[in-house]
Design a protein around this motif. Sequence first.
Motif, PDB file in Angstrom:
ATOM      1  N   GLY A 176      19.239  42.689  17.322  1.00 36.51           N
ATOM      2  CA  GLY A 176      19.430  43.662  18.386  1.00 36.51           C
ATOM      3  C   GLY A 176      18.822  45.011  18.122  1.00 36.51           C
ATOM      4  O   GLY A 176      19.150  45.994  18.787  1.00 36.51           O
ATOM      5  N   PHE A 177      17.903  45.092  17.158  1.00 36.72           N
ATOM      6  CA  PHE A 177      17.270  46.356  16.820  1.00 36.72           C
ATOM      7  C   PHE A 177      15.824  46.365  17.318  1.00 36.72           C
ATOM      8  O   PHE A 177      15.080  45.401  17.116  1.00 36.72           O
ATOM      9  CB  PHE A 177      17.282  46.585  15.308  1.00 36.72           C
ATOM     10  N   VAL A 178      15.455  47.440  17.956  1.00 39.30           N
ATOM     11  CA  VAL A 178      14.106  47.567  18.504  1.00 39.30           C
ATOM     12  C   VAL A 178      13.387  48.689  17.782  1.00 39.30           C
ATOM     13  O   VAL A 178      13.920  49.792  17.638  1.00 39.30           O
ATOM     14  CB  VAL A 178      14.147  47.860  20.015  1.00 39.30           C
ATOM     15  N   ILE A 179      12.183  48.428  17.303  1.00 43.88           N
ATOM     16  CA  ILE A 179      11.388  49.461  16.652  1.00 43.88           C
ATOM     17  C   ILE A 179      10.788  50.346  17.725  1.00 43.88           C
ATOM     18  O   ILE A 179      10.012  49.884  18.558  1.00 43.88           O
ATOM     19  CB  ILE A 179      10.273  48.841  15.802  1.00 43.88           C
ATOM     20  N   ASP A 180      11.130  51.611  17.705  1.00 43.95           N
ATOM     21  CA  ASP A 180      10.595  52.570  18.663  1.00 43.95           C
ATOM     22  C   ASP A 180       9.727  53.547  17.893  1.00 43.95           C
ATOM     23  O   ASP A 180      10.215  54.493  17.295  1.00 43.95           O
ATOM     24  CB  ASP A 180      11.729  53.305  19.380  1.00 43.95           C
ATOM     25  N   GLY A 181       8.444  53.315  17.857  1.00 43.25           N
ATOM     26  CA  GLY A 181       7.557  54.182  17.087  1.00 43.25           C
ATOM     27  C   GLY A 181       6.284  53.452  16.757  1.00 43.25           C
ATOM     28  O   GLY A 181       6.035  52.334  17.209  1.00 43.25           O
ATOM     29  N   SER A 182       5.470  54.072  15.932  1.00 40.81           N
ATOM     30  CA  SER A 182       4.144  53.528  15.651  1.00 40.81           C
ATOM     31  C   SER A 182       4.069  52.755  14.341  1.00 40.81           C
ATOM     32  O   SER A 182       3.020  52.201  14.020  1.00 40.81           O
ATOM     33  CB  SER A 182       3.124  54.679  15.600  1.00 40.81           C
ATOM     34  N   GLU A 183       5.153  52.705  13.582  1.00 42.45           N
ATOM     35  CA  GLU A 183       5.101  52.056  12.280  1.00 42.45           C
ATOM     36  C   GLU A 183       5.195  50.540  12.396  1.00 42.45           C
ATOM     37  O   GLU A 183       5.827  50.001  13.305  1.00 42.45           O
ATOM     38  CB  GLU A 183       6.223  52.572  11.376  1.00 42.45           C
ATOM     39  N   LEU A 184       4.598  49.833  11.436  1.00 40.85           N
ATOM     40  CA  LEU A 184       4.688  48.387  11.358  1.00 40.85           C
ATOM     41  C   LEU A 184       6.052  47.975  10.802  1.00 40.85           C
ATOM     42  O   LEU A 184       6.713  48.754  10.108  1.00 40.85           O
ATOM     43  CB  LEU A 184       3.557  47.847  10.478  1.00 40.85           C
ATOM     44  N   PRO A 185       6.484  46.745  11.073  1.00 40.45           N
ATOM     45  CA  PRO A 185       7.822  46.316  10.648  1.00 40.45           C
ATOM     46  C   PRO A 185       8.075  46.401   9.149  1.00 40.45           C
ATOM     47  O   PRO A 185       9.217  46.576   8.722  1.00 40.45           O
ATOM     48  CB  PRO A 185       7.897  44.860  11.134  1.00 40.45           C
ATOM     49  N   ASP A 186       7.012  46.257   8.332  1.00 42.38           N
ATOM     50  CA  ASP A 186       7.225  46.229   6.880  1.00 42.38           C
ATOM     51  C   ASP A 186       7.145  47.608   6.242  1.00 42.38           C
ATOM     52  O   ASP A 186       7.125  47.714   5.009  1.00 42.38           O
ATOM     53  CB  ASP A 186       6.227  45.281   6.217  1.00 42.38           C
ATOM     54  N   PHE A 187       7.126  48.654   7.041  1.00 43.93           N
ATOM     55  CA  PHE A 187       7.148  50.022   6.507  1.00 43.93           C
ATOM     56  C   PHE A 187       8.467  50.221   5.775  1.00 43.93           C
ATOM     57  O   PHE A 187       9.551  50.022   6.342  1.00 43.93           O
ATOM     58  CB  PHE A 187       7.003  51.014   7.654  1.00 43.93           C
ATOM     59  N   VAL A 188       8.425  50.578   4.503  1.00 41.04           N
ATOM     60  CA  VAL A 188       9.622  50.602   3.666  1.00 41.04           C
ATOM     61  C   VAL A 188      10.749  51.459   4.255  1.00 41.04           C
ATOM     62  O   VAL A 188      11.904  51.018   4.295  1.00 41.04           O
ATOM     63  CB  VAL A 188       9.288  51.045   2.226  1.00 41.04           C
ATOM     64  N   PRO A 189      10.496  52.685   4.731  1.00 43.45           N
ATOM     65  CA  PRO A 189      11.595  53.453   5.330  1.00 43.45           C
ATOM     66  C   PRO A 189      12.240  52.746   6.520  1.00 43.45           C
ATOM     67  O   PRO A 189      13.468  52.816   6.701  1.00 43.45           O
ATOM     68  CB  PRO A 189      10.922  54.763   5.753  1.00 43.45           C
ATOM     69  N   LEU A 190      11.448  52.064   7.335  1.00 48.80           N
ATOM     70  CA  LEU A 190      12.001  51.331   8.469  1.00 48.80           C
ATOM     71  C   LEU A 190      12.845  50.155   7.991  1.00 48.80           C
ATOM     72  O   LEU A 190      13.944  49.901   8.502  1.00 48.80           O
ATOM     73  CB  LEU A 190      10.861  50.841   9.358  1.00 48.80           C
ATOM     74  N   PHE A 191      12.344  49.424   7.004  1.00 48.72           N
ATOM     75  CA  PHE A 191      13.083  48.307   6.434  1.00 48.72           C
ATOM     76  C   PHE A 191      14.423  48.778   5.862  1.00 48.72           C
ATOM     77  O   PHE A 191      15.464  48.138   6.059  1.00 48.72           O
ATOM     78  CB  PHE A 191      12.241  47.643   5.351  1.00 48.72           C
ATOM     79  N   LEU A 192      14.422  49.909   5.172  1.00 44.99           N
ATOM     80  CA  LEU A 192      15.660  50.433   4.596  1.00 44.99           C
ATOM     81  C   LEU A 192      16.628  50.883   5.675  1.00 44.99           C
ATOM     82  O   LEU A 192      17.846  50.724   5.535  1.00 44.99           O
ATOM     83  CB  LEU A 192      15.356  51.590   3.643  1.00 44.99           C
ATOM     84  N   GLU A 193      16.100  51.449   6.754  1.00 45.48           N
ATOM     85  CA  GLU A 193      16.975  51.852   7.859  1.00 45.48           C
ATOM     86  C   GLU A 193      17.665  50.631   8.456  1.00 45.48           C
ATOM     87  O   GLU A 193      18.864  50.659   8.731  1.00 45.48           O
ATOM     88  CB  GLU A 193      16.169  52.574   8.937  1.00 45.48           C
ATOM     89  N   TYR A 194      16.912  49.566   8.663  1.00 43.86           N
ATOM     90  CA  TYR A 194      17.517  48.337   9.174  1.00 43.86           C
ATOM     91  C   TYR A 194      18.612  47.841   8.220  1.00 43.86           C
ATOM     92  O   TYR A 194      19.718  47.505   8.647  1.00 43.86           O
ATOM     93  CB  TYR A 194      16.445  47.267   9.352  1.00 43.86           C
TER      94      TYR A 194
END
Length: 245
Positions: A99-117
């Motif tokens: 249920g999480f949607v990436i809102d931004g320009s980063e790719l899914p494997d970007f470490v900060p995004l992965f850690l946020e998830y």
Amino acid sequence: MRTLKAFSALLNYPSTDLGAAVPEIRSLLAEEGLVDPRPLAPLLRLLEEEDVYDLQERYVTLFDRTRSLSLHLFEHVHGEGRDRGQAMVDLKSIYEAAGFVIDGSELPDFVPLFLEYCSLLPADEARAMLADPAHILTVLGERLRKRESAYAAVFEAVVGLAATKPAPEVFEAIVPETDQDPNDLAALDAAWEEEEVRFGPGAGADCGAEGLAAKLRQAKRPAPGIDLPTVRRPKTRFTYASPRD
């Protein structure tokens, strides 16, 4: 684990908002008590006290111009191979299934995004998720430590939170260091050229947490400001568009 949210922020592009949030990060780390905050103190001090433009220049040199320090997980196991695109699709599907949607320009494997998830998962699930790329995060921490970078402490702390430590043989999967001079922009442009990564229908169907683990564990085949929300809604939007002037 809100500590992972703090680590996500620390690995993002430096800004005045991030510097202002350092006292909040210190308090959070002390409150949750999941990691020893002392190794992180030098980085927190830098982000709080140093000139933001100097911090940004250092960040770009480390993470954008040094390929072996890329903050994209699959860069380190798939390089320019076709498996990288499928791994991206799998990870994006894991986010969306939760249920999480990436809102931004980063790719899914970007470490900060992965850690946020991971920070929004139950603690046991978060630790299990961190265990999959633990070998990549370990190597990044070691490479940063050799460069005497304060960012090394973040990676070491994240690996310490993973459910299991990586087995020695999985490190064979990591792409070896073959960095260009980070100040040679022409060489860097040539080195970073690669096939376009596509998402969506037809990109692949082998998704799920087990599929992610398979993509991250390539043991036998070497590859060629900060809010800490309480999640109450079924869908959270991640924003990671960090403008770099």
